[in-house]
Design an enzyme around this catalytic site. Structure first.
Site, mmCIF file in Angstrom:
data_model
loop_
_atom_site.group_PDB
_atom_site.id
_atom_site.type_symbol
_atom_site.label_atom_id
_atom_site.label_comp_id
_atom_site.label_asym_id
_atom_site.label_seq_id
_atom_site.Cartn_x
_atom_site.Cartn_y
_atom_site.Cartn_z
ATOM 1 N N GLU A 190 0.831 -1.201 0.000
ATOM 2 C CA GLU A 190 0.000 0.000 0.000
ATOM 3 C C GLU A 190 0.868 1.255 0.000
ATOM 4 O O GLU A 190 2.097 1.193 0.145
ATOM 5 C CB GLU A 190 -0.939 -0.029 1.213
ATOM 6 C CG GLU A 190 -1.946 -1.153 1.112
ATOM 7 C CD GLU A 190 -2.932 -1.209 2.257
ATOM 8 O OE1 GLU A 190 -3.905 -1.981 2.142
ATOM 9 O OE2 GLU A 190 -2.732 -0.508 3.270
ATOM 10 N N CYS A 213 -1.307 -4.545 -5.939
ATOM 11 C CA CYS A 213 -1.850 -5.813 -5.465
ATOM 12 C C CYS A 213 -0.766 -6.896 -5.409
ATOM 13 O O CYS A 213 0.243 -6.829 -6.125
ATOM 14 C CB CYS A 213 -2.950 -6.295 -6.395
ATOM 15 S SG CYS A 213 -4.434 -5.272 -6.406
ATOM 16 N N GLU A 272 -0.970 -9.894 -6.603
ATOM 17 C CA GLU A 272 -0.856 -10.606 -7.883
ATOM 18 C C GLU A 272 0.087 -9.868 -8.833
ATOM 19 O O GLU A 272 0.858 -10.477 -9.566
ATOM 20 C CB GLU A 272 -2.228 -10.754 -8.540
ATOM 21 C CG GLU A 272 -3.216 -11.566 -7.716
ATOM 22 C CD GLU A 272 -4.062 -10.709 -6.786
ATOM 23 O OE1 GLU A 272 -3.557 -9.695 -6.248
ATOM 24 O OE2 GLU A 272 -5.239 -11.049 -6.590
HETATM 25 ZN ZN LIG Z 1 -5.633 -6.649 -7.787
#
Ligand SMILES: [Zn+2]
Length: 143
Positions: free
Chosen positions: A55, A64, A66
Site C-alpha cells: 500500500e 496488489c 498478484e
Molecule cells: Zn488486484
C-alpha cells in the site's frame, strides 16, 4: 490430458503455490487497510514467484499481491503462468480484483487454474475464464 496441459495442477504444485502465497501474505505492507494479501504464480518452468500487496499513503499508488508476483515472474524470465494462488483473510473469498484478472490474462490462458485460499485452507478453485469471461488478451492484437 497430459502433464503439459495448463489445466493440470498436481497436489505438490498446489501446495507449493499456497505455501508461497501464505509466506508472501505475511510480508504484506498494508498499514492502511490492514488487509494482507499474498499471491504466487507457477510458471512454465515449474518455478513459483510470489508477491504481496504494497500500500501507499497516496492510496491509488498501492499495488496488489498478484501484480507483484507477475512482476517477479517476468523478472525471472518467464511470461507464462500455469496457475495462480491468492490468499487473504476474512469471511469472503479473496479473489483477484478486476484489474489483476486482466493483468493475469496477459500471461495466462483462459483455462488457467486460480486457487483462492486463506491461512488455513484452499477455499475455492476457478479458471481464469470463470473470473474473466470472454476476455480480451494478447491474441486480439496478433495478426
Ligand atoms: Zn488486484
Amino acid at each position: 490430458m497430459t502433464d503439459e496441459d495448463d489445466t493440470m495442477l498436481n497436489d505438490p504444485d498446489r501446495q507449493r503455490l499456497l505455501d508461497a502465497a501464505r509466506a508472501a501474505q505475511a510480508r504484506a505492507y498494508a498499514p492502511y487497510s490492514h488487509f494482507a494479501v499474498g499471491a504466487a504464480v507457477l510458471d512454465d518452468q515449474g518455478r513459483v514467484h510470489a508477491g504481496c500487496n504494497v500500500e501507499n499513503a497516496a492510496y491509488p499508488q498501492g499495488v496488489c499481491a498478484e501484480a507483484g508476483a507477475l512482476s517477479a515472474m517476468v523478472l525471472a524470465g518467464s511470461t507464462r503462468v500455469r496457475a495462480l494462488a491468492v490468499v487473504g483473510d476474512g469471511a469472503g473469498l479473496v479473489t483477484p480484483c478486476g484489474g489483476c484478472r486482466q493483468k493475469l490474462r496477459e500471461f495466462a490462458a483462459p483455462d488457467t487454474p486460480v486457487l483462492v485460499g486463506d491461512r488455513h485452507a484452499l477455499r475455492a478453485q476457478f479458471t481464469l475464464a470463470q473470473l474473466l469471461p470472454d476476455s480480451f488478451g494478447p491474441e486480439n492484437l496478433s495478426s
